[in-house]
Design a protein around this motif. Structure first.
Motif, PDB file in Angstrom:
ATOM      1  N   TYR A  53       0.864  -1.175   0.000  1.00  0.00           N
ATOM      2  CA  TYR A  53       0.000   0.000   0.000  1.00  0.00           C
ATOM      3  C   TYR A  53       0.901   1.226   0.000  1.00  0.00           C
ATOM      4  O   TYR A  53       1.810   1.336   0.818  1.00  0.00           O
ATOM      5  CB  TYR A  53      -0.914   0.012   1.225  1.00  0.00           C
ATOM      6  N   ILE A  54       0.667   2.135  -0.906  1.00  0.00           N
ATOM      7  CA  ILE A  54       1.502   3.315  -1.053  1.00  0.00           C
ATOM      8  C   ILE A  54       0.884   4.481  -0.277  1.00  0.00           C
ATOM      9  O   ILE A  54      -0.289   4.809  -0.457  1.00  0.00           O
ATOM     10  CB  ILE A  54       1.657   3.700  -2.537  1.00  0.00           C
ATOM     11  N   ASN A  55       1.682   5.089   0.579  1.00  0.00           N
ATOM     12  CA  ASN A  55       1.280   6.284   1.312  1.00  0.00           C
ATOM     13  C   ASN A  55       2.143   7.436   0.837  1.00  0.00           C
ATOM     14  O   ASN A  55       3.359   7.302   0.723  1.00  0.00           O
ATOM     15  CB  ASN A  55       1.472   6.091   2.818  1.00  0.00           C
ATOM     16  N   ILE A  56       1.553   8.564   0.577  1.00  0.00           N
ATOM     17  CA  ILE A  56       2.311   9.719   0.084  1.00  0.00           C
ATOM     18  C   ILE A  56       3.231  10.286   1.152  1.00  0.00           C
ATOM     19  O   ILE A  56       4.361  10.673   0.875  1.00  0.00           O
ATOM     20  CB  ILE A  56       1.350  10.805  -0.448  1.00  0.00           C
ATOM     21  N   ASP A  57       2.776  10.301   2.388  1.00  0.00           N
ATOM     22  CA  ASP A  57       3.535  10.981   3.438  1.00  0.00           C
ATOM     23  C   ASP A  57       4.268  10.052   4.403  1.00  0.00           C
ATOM     24  O   ASP A  57       4.839  10.507   5.383  1.00  0.00           O
ATOM     25  CB  ASP A  57       2.602  11.901   4.225  1.00  0.00           C
ATOM     26  N   SER A  58       4.250   8.716   4.148  1.00  0.00           N
ATOM     27  CA  SER A  58       4.945   7.800   5.048  1.00  0.00           C
ATOM     28  C   SER A  58       5.211   6.481   4.339  1.00  0.00           C
ATOM     29  O   SER A  58       4.744   6.257   3.234  1.00  0.00           O
ATOM     30  CB  SER A  58       4.099   7.559   6.303  1.00  0.00           C
ATOM     31  N   VAL A  59       5.936   5.613   5.018  1.00  0.00           N
ATOM     32  CA  VAL A  59       6.207   4.296   4.445  1.00  0.00           C
ATOM     33  C   VAL A  59       4.935   3.459   4.449  1.00  0.00           C
ATOM     34  O   VAL A  59       3.984   3.751   5.175  1.00  0.00           O
ATOM     35  CB  VAL A  59       7.330   3.559   5.218  1.00  0.00           C
ATOM     36  N   SER A  60       4.925   2.429   3.646  1.00  0.00           N
ATOM     37  CA  SER A  60       3.768   1.547   3.545  1.00  0.00           C
ATOM     38  C   SER A  60       3.443   0.940   4.908  1.00  0.00           C
ATOM     39  O   SER A  60       4.328   0.527   5.649  1.00  0.00           O
ATOM     40  CB  SER A  60       4.066   0.433   2.545  1.00  0.00           C
ATOM     41  N   ASN A 107      -3.040 -38.357 -14.527  1.00  0.00           N
ATOM     42  CA  ASN A 107      -2.644 -39.482 -13.671  1.00  0.00           C
ATOM     43  C   ASN A 107      -3.775 -39.943 -12.749  1.00  0.00           C
ATOM     44  O   ASN A 107      -3.585 -40.813 -11.910  1.00  0.00           O
ATOM     45  CB  ASN A 107      -1.406 -39.130 -12.860  1.00  0.00           C
ATOM     46  N   GLY A 108      -4.981 -39.344 -12.890  1.00  0.00           N
ATOM     47  CA  GLY A 108      -6.130 -39.735 -12.081  1.00  0.00           C
ATOM     48  C   GLY A 108      -6.257 -38.997 -10.764  1.00  0.00           C
ATOM     49  O   GLY A 108      -7.204 -39.222 -10.015  1.00  0.00           O
ATOM     50  N   VAL A 109      -5.334 -38.123 -10.467  1.00  0.00           N
ATOM     51  CA  VAL A 109      -5.380 -37.334  -9.234  1.00  0.00           C
ATOM     52  C   VAL A 109      -6.290 -36.131  -9.464  1.00  0.00           C
ATOM     53  O   VAL A 109      -6.224 -35.474 -10.494  1.00  0.00           O
ATOM     54  CB  VAL A 109      -3.960 -36.879  -8.815  1.00  0.00           C
ATOM     55  N   PHE A 110      -7.130 -35.851  -8.476  1.00  0.00           N
ATOM     56  CA  PHE A 110      -8.017 -34.693  -8.554  1.00  0.00           C
ATOM     57  C   PHE A 110      -7.304 -33.470  -7.977  1.00  0.00           C
ATOM     58  O   PHE A 110      -6.587 -33.572  -6.981  1.00  0.00           O
ATOM     59  CB  PHE A 110      -9.313 -34.958  -7.785  1.00  0.00           C
ATOM     60  N   LYS A 111      -7.548 -32.318  -8.600  1.00  0.00           N
ATOM     61  CA  LYS A 111      -6.889 -31.071  -8.206  1.00  0.00           C
ATOM     62  C   LYS A 111      -7.911 -29.938  -8.198  1.00  0.00           C
ATOM     63  O   LYS A 111      -8.766 -29.869  -9.082  1.00  0.00           O
ATOM     64  CB  LYS A 111      -5.773 -30.736  -9.194  1.00  0.00           C
ATOM     65  N   TYR A 112      -7.791 -29.085  -7.197  1.00  0.00           N
ATOM     66  CA  TYR A 112      -8.638 -27.891  -7.115  1.00  0.00           C
ATOM     67  C   TYR A 112      -7.713 -26.716  -6.822  1.00  0.00           C
ATOM     68  O   TYR A 112      -6.858 -26.797  -5.951  1.00  0.00           O
ATOM     69  CB  TYR A 112      -9.655 -28.041  -5.991  1.00  0.00           C
ATOM     70  N   THR A 113      -7.890 -25.623  -7.562  1.00  0.00           N
ATOM     71  CA  THR A 113      -7.050 -24.442  -7.410  1.00  0.00           C
ATOM     72  C   THR A 113      -7.892 -23.270  -6.948  1.00  0.00           C
ATOM     73  O   THR A 113      -8.986 -23.052  -7.461  1.00  0.00           O
ATOM     74  CB  THR A 113      -6.369 -24.084  -8.746  1.00  0.00           C
ATOM     75  N   LEU A 114      -7.375 -22.528  -5.977  1.00  0.00           N
ATOM     76  CA  LEU A 114      -8.021 -21.296  -5.561  1.00  0.00           C
ATOM     77  C   LEU A 114      -6.973 -20.300  -5.079  1.00  0.00           C
ATOM     78  O   LEU A 114      -5.897 -20.695  -4.630  1.00  0.00           O
ATOM     79  CB  LEU A 114      -9.069 -21.532  -4.479  1.00  0.00           C
ATOM     80  N   ASP A 115      -7.284 -19.024  -5.238  1.00  0.00           N
ATOM     81  CA  ASP A 115      -6.390 -17.944  -4.803  1.00  0.00           C
ATOM     82  C   ASP A 115      -7.047 -17.195  -3.656  1.00  0.00           C
ATOM     83  O   ASP A 115      -8.267 -17.004  -3.648  1.00  0.00           O
ATOM     84  CB  ASP A 115      -6.130 -16.943  -5.928  1.00  0.00           C
ATOM     85  N   PHE A 116      -6.214 -16.747  -2.719  1.00  0.00           N
ATOM     86  CA  PHE A 116      -6.676 -15.948  -1.601  1.00  0.00           C
ATOM     87  C   PHE A 116      -5.882 -14.670  -1.526  1.00  0.00           C
ATOM     88  O   PHE A 116      -4.682 -14.663  -1.798  1.00  0.00           O
ATOM     89  CB  PHE A 116      -6.485 -16.715  -0.284  1.00  0.00           C
ATOM     90  N   SER A 117      -6.553 -13.574  -1.155  1.00  0.00           N
ATOM     91  CA  SER A 117      -5.878 -12.305  -0.889  1.00  0.00           C
ATOM     92  C   SER A 117      -5.784 -12.118   0.618  1.00  0.00           C
ATOM     93  O   SER A 117      -6.749 -12.377   1.347  1.00  0.00           O
ATOM     94  CB  SER A 117      -6.669 -11.128  -1.468  1.00  0.00           C
ATOM     95  N   PHE A 118      -4.624 -11.669   1.031  1.00  0.00           N
ATOM     96  CA  PHE A 118      -4.382 -11.372   2.440  1.00  0.00           C
ATOM     97  C   PHE A 118      -3.857  -9.946   2.544  1.00  0.00           C
ATOM     98  O   PHE A 118      -3.013  -9.528   1.744  1.00  0.00           O
ATOM     99  CB  PHE A 118      -3.335 -12.325   3.030  1.00  0.00           C
ATOM    100  N   HIS A 119      -4.344  -9.214   3.522  1.00  0.00           N
ATOM    101  CA  HIS A 119      -3.855  -7.870   3.796  1.00  0.00           C
ATOM    102  C   HIS A 119      -3.090  -7.957   5.109  1.00  0.00           C
ATOM    103  O   HIS A 119      -3.675  -8.245   6.150  1.00  0.00           O
ATOM    104  CB  HIS A 119      -5.011  -6.884   3.862  1.00  0.00           C
ATOM    105  N   VAL A 120      -1.784  -7.744   5.015  1.00  0.00           N
ATOM    106  CA  VAL A 120      -0.901  -7.955   6.156  1.00  0.00           C
ATOM    107  C   VAL A 120      -0.363  -6.603   6.616  1.00  0.00           C
ATOM    108  O   VAL A 120       0.303  -5.903   5.859  1.00  0.00           O
ATOM    109  CB  VAL A 120       0.264  -8.891   5.763  1.00  0.00           C
ATOM    110  N   THR A 121      -0.655  -6.280   7.867  1.00  0.00           N
ATOM    111  CA  THR A 121      -0.148  -5.036   8.446  1.00  0.00           C
ATOM    112  C   THR A 121       1.307  -5.234   8.824  1.00  0.00           C
ATOM    113  O   THR A 121       1.683  -6.245   9.406  1.00  0.00           O
ATOM    114  CB  THR A 121      -0.966  -4.658   9.692  1.00  0.00           C
ATOM    115  N   LEU A 122       2.111  -4.242   8.492  1.00  0.00           N
ATOM    116  CA  LEU A 122       3.549  -4.332   8.799  1.00  0.00           C
ATOM    117  C   LEU A 122       3.822  -3.983  10.239  1.00  0.00           C
ATOM    118  O   LEU A 122       3.102  -3.323  10.897  1.00  0.00           O
ATOM    119  CB  LEU A 122       4.329  -3.392   7.878  1.00  0.00           C
TER     120      LEU A 122
END
Length: 122
Positions: A53-60, A107-122
């Motif tokens: 996250y970009i802040n104009i007056d301070s570090v992220s 190869n007969g293996v089942f696969k499911y794909t999903l993406d997650f967003s995380f907001h991590v405070t520094l």
């Protein structure tokens, strides 16, 4: 970028941890660190995107991380069960960004794909 401890977040869900534990090892691996032929079921994850996250007056003050999860098992029902438990665990810290989909690999293996967003405070 800051790293989020995916292993800790996911294994806080007792049923998910029990489901993925084989021989005392929780089969939740960062991409590239899984054994060559892990025992089914297992989950592989990797950070695929993110930004500060970009802040104009301070570090992220926080970062946004997008993490892809690939769930593998020998039955479609088992994959869906694990995906639901994984979502329950992860939604305490983030939210689904992309519910990729379900497939059976050659190869007969089942696969499911999903993406997650995380907001991590520094």
């Amino acid at each position: 970028m800051v790293n989020l401890n995916i292993f800790q977040v996911a294994t806080a869900h007792a049923a998910l941890k029990a489901k993925l534990t084989k021989g005392g090892i929780v089969q939740l691996y960062e991409y590239g660190l899984a054994p060559e032929k892990p025992t089914l079921p297992y989950v592989v994850w990797q950070q695929v995107d993110g930004d500060a996250y970009i802040n104009i007056d301070s570090v992220s003050s926080a970062d946004r991380l997008i993490v892809e999860f690939n769930v593998y098992s020998n039955t479609g029902a088992d994959v869906k069960l694990i995906v639901n438990m994984l979502r329950e665990a992860l939604e305490l810290r983030g939210y689904p960004d992309d519910i990729g989909g379900f497939e059976m690999q050659p190869n007969g293996v089942f696969k499911y794909t999903l993406d997650f967003s995380f907001h991590v405070t520094l």
